[in-house]
Design an enzyme around this catalytic site. Sequence first.
Site: not given
Ligand code: NDP
Ligand code: 2IT
Length: 445
Positions: A124, A164, A237-240
């Site tokens: 990471k 991420d 974000g992306n995951v949501a």
């Molecule tokens: P994004 O940046 O697209 O979205 C992150 C979301 O979480 C946003 O809504 C963001 O709001 C909110 N957020 C971030 N930090 C905080 C905080 N400290 N307090 C409250 N809200 C927060 O990221 P992803 O959707 O990519 O990631 C979301 C989660 O999923 C993370 O835990 C990530 O590690 C995990 N994940 C992501 C993967 C991927 O492929 N992208 C794969 C597997 C897991 P804001 O930006 O407004 O703070």
């Molecule tokens: O937390 C995760 O699994 C990610 N942010 C995706 C990692 C990746 O290499 O696709």
Amino acid sequence: MKTEEIVSRLEQKHPGEKEYIQAVREVLESIEEIYNRNPQFQSAGIIERLIEPDRVLTFKVPWTDDEGNVNINLGYRVQFNNALGPYKGGLRFHPSVNLSILKFLGFEQIFKNALTTLPLGGAKGGSDFNPKGKSQHEIMRFCQSFMLELWKIIGPETDVPAGDIGVGGREIGFLYGMYKKLTHEHTGVLTGKGLNWGGSLIRPEATGYGVVYFAKEMLASRGETLENKTVAVSGFGNVAWGAVKKATELGAKVVTLSGPDGYIYDPAGVSGKKIDYMLELRATNEDIVEPYAREFDGVEFIPGKHPWEVKVDVALPCATQNELNEQDAKHLVDNGCICVTEGANMPCTPEAIGVFQNHGILFSPGKASNAGGVATSGLEMSQNALKMNWTAREVDDRLHQIMRDIHHACVKYGKRPDGYVDYVKGANVASFLKVANAMLDLGVL
Ligand code: NDP
Ligand code: 2IT
């Protein structure tokens, strides 16, 4: 092996690294029994070698903002373990980023990547850079400066970063462009790339889709489906986004989204053009979910709170670590929630997980249920190596099968005599055995 002894030694060695310690403790508690039944793990020092990263690179990222001021951020890459394949894992740009958070994420990534069944090690990285309110040019200059250091230790067979929190397609583009310029090579060194330059169809949707495929399997184990279920999602974000899209497609109604400013309650459900609007909202870089309530009728904005107080059947925490605590878990249980599937990494506190498990509720840890993102990154690497692109259908079918297989592995190793599936234990034991056995084969390194 005694979890408490190892964890307390780790706390002394790395004081204050609470997320990292939390993640290590959870894994060790699950595997203690199987570890102690296999003396070969002990004699090869598997745990001692697994809980420390192979290496950590920390570097300075200087960049100039649009006013001409020089800014300095910290950059990191934590290469945790490469027993199964090249280091693999995302980059997080968020002001809260520190070594403890990246070590927890890198550690979790080892096991998550093992569950995908693909040849991927765990890593990471990221920076305390805050993308909020930054211009396109500032983000580009930051990404270029970040890559000017990172490129020295990554490569398509060495370490393959991805996105991420705060790192999506745009940032991957700027990072990849700089890597290409520095190395004169077009290779699969990053995943989450644009479709025109080596990306894979379905990668943007993959994490959220995978979360919902996993929830579907969990519900099916109790004869339930997502049809007509009410769902609370956190984050926007992306995951949501991917989770909302797939849950809606499967007949569920998603009634919440959240940001750091609070959550929105949309009783009519987040569907159709509202899902597209989520992307617009993220693209503004403003970091707030509140505008959603102004954009659509009948939506309430609840400032400063998490969505876990709403009555739902299923909860999908998709924002960030430790965003759902014991009290939240009790609210969900009292309101009749039957399934909690983690989309984010470690969003539920250990106490919250205890509440779910004590009430016999379906609960899965992120390392199992959000593995679809990195799995599809692995599929992107395969396509890059083949110099071919698969169709969306092909990628989605593989993703779906991988999520079913992960569910199967969790049931295999997590089913208790009373029939309850402890997905935390199942995911940890299944993945640990794979990594530990590979480490045994490869010798003491
Ligand atoms: P994004 O940046 O697209 O979205 C992150 C979301 O979480 C946003 O809504 C963001 O709001 C909110 N957020 C971030 N930090 C905080 C905080 N400290 N307090 C409250 N809200 C927060 O990221 P992803 O959707 O990519 O990631 C979301 C989660 O999923 C993370 O835990 C990530 O590690 C995990 N994940 C992501 C993967 C991927 O492929 N992208 C794969 C597997 C897991 P804001 O930006 O407004 O703070
Ligand atoms: O937390 C995760 O699994 C990610 N942010 C995706 C990692 C990746 O290499 O696709």
